[in-house]
Scaffold this motif. Structure first.
Motif, PDB file in Angstrom:
ATOM      1  N   GLU A 195       1.495   9.364  -6.199  1.00  0.00           N
ATOM      2  CA  GLU A 195       2.009  10.739  -6.182  1.00  0.00           C
ATOM      3  C   GLU A 195       2.675  11.095  -7.508  1.00  0.00           C
ATOM      4  OE1 GLU A 195       5.028  13.644  -3.635  1.00  0.00           O
ATOM      5  OE2 GLU A 195       4.569  11.624  -2.910  1.00  0.00           O
ATOM      6  N   GLU A 196       3.474  10.171  -8.056  1.00  0.00           N
ATOM      7  CA  GLU A 196       4.127  10.426  -9.348  1.00  0.00           C
ATOM      8  C   GLU A 196       3.100  10.585 -10.460  1.00  0.00           C
ATOM      9  OE1 GLU A 196       7.039   7.485 -10.214  1.00  0.00           O
ATOM     10  OE2 GLU A 196       8.121   7.744  -8.315  1.00  0.00           O
ATOM     11  N   VAL A 205       1.388   3.833   6.351  1.00  0.00           N
ATOM     12  CA  VAL A 205       0.360   4.037   5.323  1.00  0.00           C
ATOM     13  C   VAL A 205      -0.298   5.400   5.514  1.00  0.00           C
ATOM     14  CG1 VAL A 205      -1.816   3.187   4.386  1.00  0.00           C
ATOM     15  CG2 VAL A 205      -0.042   1.565   5.058  1.00  0.00           C
ATOM     16  N   ALA A 206      -0.721   5.695   6.755  1.00  0.00           N
ATOM     17  CA  ALA A 206      -1.356   6.985   7.032  1.00  0.00           C
ATOM     18  C   ALA A 206      -0.402   8.142   6.762  1.00  0.00           C
ATOM     19  CB  ALA A 206      -1.837   7.011   8.485  1.00  0.00           C
ATOM     20  N   GLU A 207       0.859   7.972   7.160  1.00  0.00           N
ATOM     21  CA  GLU A 207       1.860   9.020   6.969  1.00  0.00           C
ATOM     22  C   GLU A 207       2.102   9.276   5.481  1.00  0.00           C
ATOM     23  OE1 GLU A 207       5.650   9.741   9.756  1.00  0.00           O
ATOM     24  OE2 GLU A 207       5.911   8.090   8.334  1.00  0.00           O
ATOM     25  N   GLU A 212       0.833  -1.208   0.000  1.00  0.00           N
ATOM     26  CA  GLU A 212       0.000   0.000   0.000  1.00  0.00           C
ATOM     27  C   GLU A 212       0.867   1.257   0.000  1.00  0.00           C
ATOM     28  OE1 GLU A 212      -4.276   1.136   2.090  1.00  0.00           O
ATOM     29  OE2 GLU A 212      -2.946  -0.352   3.004  1.00  0.00           O
ATOM     30  N   VAL A 213       1.968   1.229   0.737  1.00  0.00           N
ATOM     31  CA  VAL A 213       2.898   2.365   0.749  1.00  0.00           C
ATOM     32  C   VAL A 213       3.482   2.577  -0.645  1.00  0.00           C
ATOM     33  CG1 VAL A 213       5.103   3.192   1.659  1.00  0.00           C
ATOM     34  CG2 VAL A 213       3.437   2.138   3.202  1.00  0.00           C
ATOM     35  N   MET A 214       3.819   1.478  -1.343  1.00  0.00           N
ATOM     36  CA  MET A 214       4.338   1.590  -2.710  1.00  0.00           C
ATOM     37  C   MET A 214       3.293   2.194  -3.645  1.00  0.00           C
ATOM     38  SD  MET A 214       6.666  -1.779  -3.435  1.00  0.00           S
ATOM     39  CE  MET A 214       5.543  -2.988  -2.788  1.00  0.00           C
ATOM     40  N   PHE A 215       2.049   1.772  -3.509  1.00  0.00           N
ATOM     41  CA  PHE A 215       0.986   2.312  -4.349  1.00  0.00           C
ATOM     42  C   PHE A 215       0.830   3.813  -4.134  1.00  0.00           C
ATOM     43  CE2 PHE A 215      -1.976  -1.003  -6.254  1.00  0.00           C
ATOM     44  CZ  PHE A 215      -0.988  -1.966  -6.336  1.00  0.00           C
ATOM     45  N   LEU A 216       0.916   4.251  -2.883  1.00  0.00           N
ATOM     46  CA  LEU A 216       0.768   5.688  -2.598  1.00  0.00           C
ATOM     47  C   LEU A 216       1.934   6.477  -3.204  1.00  0.00           C
ATOM     48  CD1 LEU A 216      -0.465   5.402   1.093  1.00  0.00           C
ATOM     49  CD2 LEU A 216      -1.741   6.453  -0.797  1.00  0.00           C
TER      50      LEU A 216
END
Length: 522
Positions: free
Chosen positions: A371-372, A404-406, A363-367
């Motif tokens: 952004e990109e 994830v939230a960050e 999920e962190v990778m997806f976020l």
């Protein structure tokens, strides 16, 4: 009279005369040039015989090259015989007119494949082959004339015999793919790499050389040859995959006739990986090749290229081992959006389709990729997908996993994304406001609380009335939810009381003294 008749009869030739007749034949010319050419032919035939033998552990391993498959001589005890393997003269020791012939003979000499599973076996022969390969690399690098067709044929033959083999891939059934970390896992190194590396370097320089005519070379570097190079990308050895990546990229650039086929073959590898096996070592390298290919696509984009994005690149977000190639995948996706910004809506909806539910690191990778993508998205395209997008972002803001939230809150650090959000704040803020309020009141991580307050302040500074309106609606919804929860609790309490009273009534109705003794004993 009888003696005269017998003398006229034909006599049977003797063994000695027979042997003399068989040796004696037409006398060859006694010129020095004919002697040297004959010696050269004998040496060439010896090298050809060497190329027709393979020691244990080697395998040409390709269907098309069965005509090149060397025959192996064996002793009764099962040990293989490696015939006399001698070094050829250096290119410096022959005239310019003889260099091409010597080059062909050296190529033939290098068609012998040795067994590297035993480091102490054929040390002298291995060293001779290594030195010969290095000489071939130097020759190709310094070549000053176009390579003829027979050189191209022998080059692809030598490369095929040395490189195309059955890869020894360890069983991967028990690998936990989502936990694979390329920095921690020890890659499997091929023991034959000291020779394979020079063969790869030789072929790379041959393909890149301006003396290699693509129109002639395409007869030998054909579709079958390219497919076998692509198959080798599943090698466990990262050094081999790096060479293959560079060579395939050079082939794609030089052989324009092969470009559609290479793209289609890569598509097929992706489809098999995504929908069948989820196991392949070379996905990152293939995506690196495609990254430069996509950047060279002409505008407007062909429908074929858009289908490739939708059917192959976006579904590559599905496999659990995405961490192995996510950086390269993200670059390819961004290249498409920079080529055609209207594809942003398609890509973002595709991301939402494959958004992970229980995998926080994914999920962190997806976020990060999101952004990109948003950074290259135009306002009109952003508006088409902002509602489902920020519903997902709201869920990320409330994630109990602080990373994830960050990462979701870091989106507001990007000026372009912040401007997009401000332009559409009347739609976006009502969606994410409940998540922001819950974070400020009850999130366990202090850093997440601080970042949430910063984001809330951005909205307050931009449109305080909208924030007040959203706060009022949030409080009303909270009151309604509280009332619904209290009603539910009261209902359950009444049900429990009714159930308890019925149980007590049932116990009072059934008196044990009225039950027969036989039933009680049972």
């Amino acid at each position: 009279m009888i003696k005269q008749i017998l003398n006229r009869l034909p006599r049977k030739p003797s063994k000695s005369s027979d042997s003399r007749d068989s040796v004696t034949g037409p006398t060859p010319p006694s010129s020095s040039s004919s002697i040297s050419s004959r010696n050269g032919d004998l040496q060439a035939s010896r090298i050809t015989n060497l190329s027709n033998q393979i020691p244990p552990g080697s395998s040409p391993g390709i269907n098309q090259l069965n005509k090149y498959a060397p025959a192996v001589n064996s002793r009764p005890n099962g040990n293989y015989v490696v015939p006399v393997y001698e070094a050829l003269p250096s290119f410096k020791d022959v005239t310019s007119s003889e260099k091409q012939s010597l080059f062909m003979r050296k190529l033939d000499l290098c068609c012998v494949v040795f067994d590297f599973t035993d480091p102490a076996k054929n040390l002298k022969e291995k060293d001779i082959k290594r030195q010969t390969l290095l000489e071939l690399v130097d020759y190709v690098t310094s070549a000053s004339g176009k390579f003829p067709e027979n050189v191209m044929q022998e080059t692809t033959k030598m490369v095929s015999i040395n490189l195309f083999r059955n890869l020894t891939i360890p069983p991967r059934e028990h690998m936990v793919l989502e936990k694979i970390d390329a920095d921690e896992e020890d890659p499997v190194m091929d023991p034959a790499w000291p020779h394979l590396q020079i063969v790869y370097e030789f072929f790379l320089r041959f393909v890149a050389s301006p003396e290699t005519d693509a129109k002639l070379a395409k007869r030998y570097i054909d579709h079958s040859f390219v497919l076998k190079l692509l198959d080798l990308l599943d090698s466990e050895d990262p050094r081999e995959r790096e060479y293959l990546k560079t060579i395939l990229h050079r082939i794609y650039g030089k052989f324009m006739v092969h470009r559609p086929f290479i793209r289609k073959a890569i598509n097929n590898i992706f489809y098999q990986f995504i929908f069948e096996t989820e196991k392949h070592n070379g996905i990152a390298e293939l995506l690196e090749i495609l990254g430069s290919v996509i950047s060279g696509f002409a505008l407007p984009l062909k429908e074929e290229h858009k289908l490739f994005l939708v059917r192959a690149l976006i579904p590559l977000h599905k496999p659990r081992c995405i961490a192995m190639y996510h950086q390269q995948l993200s670059y390819c996706i961004t290249q498409f959006i920079e080529k055609d910004c209207k594809l942003a809506d398609t890509v973002i909806r595709g991301l939402l389709k494959y958004w992970p539910i229980t995998n926080s690191s994914k999920e962190v990778m997806f976020l990060g990729e999101l952004e990109e993508i948003l950074e290259a998205t135009q306002p009109a395209d952003f508006q088409r997908c902002m509602v489902p997008l920020f519903r997902q972002i709201a869920r990320c803001l409330n994630s109990s996993h602080f990373q994830v939230a960050e990462r979701a809150l870091f989106l507001w650090n990007n000026d372009h994304i912040e401007n997009l959000i401000k332009q559409n704040s009347k739609v976006i803020l009502p969606i994410i406001f409940p998540a922001l309020e819950k974070n400020t009141k009850s999130h366990w991580n202090q850093a997440v609380q601080s970042l949430t307050l910063n984001v809330r302040k951005i909205f307050t500074d931009h449109d305080p009335d909208l924030v007040s309106e959203c706060l009022k609606k949030f409080e009303e919804d909270e009151a309604k939810d509280k009332e619904i929860r209290s009603k539910g609790e009261a209902t359950w309490k009444r049900l429990e009381e009714i159930a308890a009273s019925k149980a007590a009534t049932r116990e009072s109705v059934i008196d044990p003294r009225t039950i027969p003794h036989q039933v009680l004993s049972v």
